[in-house]
Every structure is written in structure tokens, then in C-alpha cells.
Design a protein around this motif. Structure first.
Motif, PDB file in Angstrom:
ATOM      1  N   UNK A 202     -57.043  -0.245  46.952  1.00 40.16           N
ATOM      2  CA  UNK A 202     -56.174   0.855  46.528  1.00 40.16           C
ATOM      3  C   UNK A 202     -55.070   0.372  45.591  1.00 40.16           C
ATOM      4  N   UNK A 203     -54.564  -0.831  45.824  1.00 41.11           N
ATOM      5  CA  UNK A 203     -53.549  -1.388  44.925  1.00 41.11           C
ATOM      6  C   UNK A 203     -54.117  -1.584  43.526  1.00 41.11           C
ATOM      7  N   UNK A 204     -55.313  -2.146  43.438  1.00 44.39           N
ATOM      8  CA  UNK A 204     -55.968  -2.352  42.138  1.00 44.39           C
ATOM      9  C   UNK A 204     -56.207  -1.020  41.440  1.00 44.39           C
ATOM     10  N   UNK A 225     -49.263  10.013  44.620  1.00 44.37           N
ATOM     11  CA  UNK A 225     -48.794  10.543  45.897  1.00 44.37           C
ATOM     12  C   UNK A 225     -49.733  10.142  47.028  1.00 44.37           C
ATOM     13  N   UNK A 226     -51.054  10.273  46.783  1.00 41.85           N
ATOM     14  CA  UNK A 226     -52.035   9.884  47.797  1.00 41.85           C
ATOM     15  C   UNK A 226     -51.963   8.386  48.081  1.00 41.85           C
ATOM     16  N   UNK A 227     -51.756   7.599  47.019  1.00 42.56           N
ATOM     17  CA  UNK A 227     -51.683   6.147  47.183  1.00 42.56           C
ATOM     18  C   UNK A 227     -50.474   5.753  48.031  1.00 42.56           C
ATOM     19  N   UNK A 228     -49.327   6.418  47.794  1.00 39.57           N
ATOM     20  CA  UNK A 228     -48.126   6.121  48.567  1.00 39.57           C
ATOM     21  C   UNK A 228     -48.357   6.412  50.053  1.00 39.57           C
ATOM     22  N   UNK A 338     -59.662  -6.045  41.650  1.00 38.31           N
ATOM     23  CA  UNK A 338     -59.884  -6.184  43.086  1.00 38.31           C
ATOM     24  C   UNK A 338     -60.399  -7.578  43.422  1.00 38.31           C
ATOM     25  N   UNK A 339     -61.367  -8.035  42.638  1.00 34.02           N
ATOM     26  CA  UNK A 339     -61.893  -9.392  42.823  1.00 34.02           C
ATOM     27  C   UNK A 339     -60.784 -10.428  42.657  1.00 34.02           C
TER      28      UNK A 339
END
Length: 406
Positions: A202-204, A225-228, A338-339
Motif C-alpha cells: 500500500x505504501x508503494x 483517504x483509503x490509504x490513511x 514494492x520489490x
């Protein structure tokens, strides 16, 4: 008898799904390759079942062992994160239906094989090609047949589930508007099995989508907003997993030192305490090599690591990876990021080749897809350059011919 019947039903369902799902998204060769992937993956899954029987695979399928016994009175009693979610998935098959270990092995291998089908279809779409060759070798899609990719993602347990859920996520992230539910579902499932991997994924994705100039502001705000909200839920789970009070440099270094010490056992131990961090990352990604091999399994890993190392060198000597990254679509960028983040995170905490191979297996395939993508772009640009030179030369000859004729 019930195990045999269940196995036949699973096999038939798989073939029907390939026919209905894959057939509309690729050509006949793609369907055949997907069928090959399923059978190949199941075959390796049974080998993994034989290899790992009596360890965590049996622990997960039997909902515990003689040392760690869990009393679940109902299916929902098993619900939770980490090991408990694996119990929750296994409960109706192991406890309710009473299926044996080998049927469970077939179930996991049959379902996790779809990770490779999704990777294959996503790769076909992103690469816009049925195959990509390097020095007369078809590196795509044959790179998906590397045995270790299938070995560590085919057995009963968290590794198979994580590999599948990440593949689902990246299959959907290619077209977020079309596959938003699949992306959401895979992120939730990934969170339940390994919250720290959900955090990295999710961070990536957040970094790339928020920085994407082509994505409408409203979509950015919704995803942000969803990520937070997601990070708030995942953050506590990550802290529990790492057994620390907060994320900071001092605590992370402590976790790395503790993990490295706990994994310093066996013939596959490698002392990286004096390594600079780039060398730790290299060791995490490309070792064991032949001089590290101490048994058949590590020898096989050495062959694959050498292939991947040579592939990386061959492509990076032809293509500038930074420029290749800049030209890549968001899906490829998120895969690579992500990798990269997971490799940097895990390299400092690993000191055992067996654990390294398992941990890198979750995301290394996305680095391979990134390599193949930037190489294919390089080939297309080179072909366009040659064609433009030929066209220019032809125009020049035509101009000279007209001048002479005139």
C-alpha cells in the motif's frame, strides 16, 4: 473417498475457470501455457508437501500440533490475523470436511497456481507481446517457470497465500477503475496474513498514485483517504509483528539485530554483520551461489540465482534502469517499488539462506517483470530508430534519383 471426489471437483473447476477466464484474455497459446502453469505448479506443490510434511504445513492444516494445540469450537473462533487467518481458511476443509493433508496440498497448489496465471495475463497486457527474447532465449513468459517461484508458493501456509494475494493486487492495479474491488479484496486478505507486506504494498501504491500526474485529483483524494485509514489499521499490526512500540531507526535496527541473531543457525547461515548494506541486499537477492551450496536444494537455488544475476547484468548493460523506470507505466513502477522496499527491509534482518529465499520469493518475480519490460522497451526503441534511419536513407536515395532523372 471424499478426498478423491473433492480433488476431482477442484481439478474440473480449475479447467473450467481457465477456459472461461483465460480464453477471453489471451490466445490459444496463452491458454495452453496457463494449463501448463497449473499442472507444473501442482506437481511442485506435491513435492513441497513431501519436503515440508511434518513442519508448518502440517501445523496449519491440522490447526495445531502436539506442542501448539488450539481449541476452536466453531469456524469463527479461528478468525484472526497471521497464523489464525490460515487456520480460518483451513477450518472448513480440514475440520468440517475432514480432508487429509494431501488433499489440502492439492487445494493450496490448485488455488495458488492462479497467482502465476494472473502474472502471466498481467505481463502479456503490460508487455504488449506474447514473448520477449534475449540472445535467442524466450525470457518471457518462460521466466515464470523458475522452480523456486513455484516451490515456495505452492504449499499449505502463509507463503502461498501471500504470493497469491500480491499477484491479485497487481493484476487489478493495472486498471484501478475496473478492478477496484479486486485490489481492495486482495489488500484486505494480504493484511490478514502478513500485515507488514500489506503495509509495503500500500505504501508503494500510495506513493505512485499520488504522484501520478495523469490520475484525476478526485481519484487521488479517494485513494489517499483509503490509504490513511488502511495505514492506521495496519500500523498497529506491524508494531505487534515487530514487537516494538513505534517505528524509528533505533527500534528497526534492534529488530534487525535480533532477527539476524535468531536466524544464525545451520549450514545455510551467512554472517553479514560486517557487510555494507548494498552487499546485504545483493546477498539477499542473488545468493546462495555455487560456492554457498551445501545440498541439492541450495545447488538448485544457485543455478536460478545465477540465471537471474546474468539476466540482470545483461539487461542493465543495455538499458539504463532509471530511464527505463521513468518510461514504465504505473503498474510496473508499483511492482518495482514494492520489490525494492521489501528487499531493503528484509535484507538487514536475514542471515539464513533458507529464510532469504522464502522471503524474497514474495516480490522478486516483479523485479523480473520490470527487467523484461524495460528491455522490451529498449528493443522497440532500437527497432524504431533503425526503421527511421532506413526510411531517411530511402528518402535520400529517392531524392537523388529524382534529381538525376530531372
Amino acid at each position: 473417498m471424499g478426498d478423491i471426489f473433492f480433488g476431482i471437483i477442484m481439478y474440473v473447476i480449475n479447467l473450467i475457470l481457465i477456459s472461461e477466464f483465460v480464453r477471453h484474455r489471451t490466445n490459444s497459446n496463452g491458454v495452453n501455457f496457463s494449463i501448463l502453469l497449473v499442472h507444473y505448479h501442482i506437481l511442485i506443490g506435491f513435492y513441497y508437501g513431501w519436503f515440508a510434511k511434518g513442519t508448518d504445513t502440517s501445523f496449519y492444516w491440522n490447526l495445531g500440533d502436539k506442542f501448539r494445540h488450539f481449541n476452536f469450537e466453531s469456524w469463527w473462533d479461528a478468525y484472526g490475523t497471521h497464523n489464525y487467518f490460515v487456520f480460518f481458511i483451513n477450518y472448513p476443509f480440514s475440520r468440517t470436511l475432514g480432508l487429509d493433508f494431501w488433499t489440502g496440498t492439492f487445494l493450496y497448489a490448485s488455488v495458488s497456481a492462479w497467482a502465476f496465471i494472473l502474472l502471466f495475463l498481467a505481463g502479456q497486457d503490460l508487455l504488449k507481446a506474447n514473448k520477449v527474447s534475449l540472445q535467442a532465449f524466450n525470457i518471457w513468459p518462460n521466466i515464470l517457470l523458475l522452480p523456486s517461484l513455484h516451490f515456495w508458493s505452492s504449499g499449505i501456509g502463509k507463503d502461498s497465500l501471500v504470493f497469491l494475494f500480491i499477484a491479485m493486487f497487481f493484476y487489478g492495479i493495472r486498471d484501478l477503475r475496473k478492478y477496484v474491488f479486486l485490489v481492495f479484496l486482495s489488500a484486505v486478505l494480504l493484511y490478514h496474513v502478513r500485515p507488514h507486506m500489506a503495509f509495503i504494498v500500500l505504501l508503494s501504491t500510495s506513493i505512485m498514485l499520488i504522484l501520478d500526474s495523469k490520475l484525476h485529483l478526485s481519484y487521488k483524494l479517494v485513494f489517499f483517504a483509503l490509504a490513511i485509514v488502511g495505514f492506521i489499521f495496519i500500523y498497529d499490526e506491524v508494531l505487534k509483528f515487530l514487537r516494538i512500540d513505534e517505528l524509528n531507526v533505533e527500534n528497526i535496527e534492534g529488530v534487525f539485530n535480533t532477527s539476524s541473531g535468531n536466524l544464525s543457525y545451520g549450514k545455510s547461515f551467512v554472517d553479514m554483520s560486517g557487510y555494507p548494506y548494498p552487499l546485504k541486499v545483493f546477498t539477499f537477492l542473488y545468493r546462495p551461489l555455487f560456492f554457498d551450496a551445501h545440498n541439492f536444494s541450495s545447488l538448485l537455488n544457485s543455478v536460478e540465482n545465477l540465471i537471474c544475476l546474468l539476466l540482470t547484468i545483461a539487461i542493465f548493460t543495455k538499458v539504463n534502469p532509471i530511464k527505463g523506470y521513468q518510461k514504465a507505466p504505473n503498474a510496473i513502477k508499483i511492482m518495482f517499488l514494492t520489490f525494492l522496499l521489501s528487499s531493503i527491509a528484509f535484507a538487514g534482518a536475514m542471515s539464513n539462506f533458507g529464510i532469504m529465499v522464502r522471503m524474497k520469493n514474495m516480490t522478486f518475480v516483479y523485479f523480473l517483470i520490470f527487467l523484461i519490460y524495460i528491455y522490451q522497451v529498449h528493443l522497440l526503441e532500437r527497432r524504431e530508430y533503425i526503421m527511421s534511419k532506413i526510411a531517411f536513407a530511402q528518402k535520400k536515395r529517392d531524392a537523388i534519383a529524382r534529381k538525376v532523372g530531372g
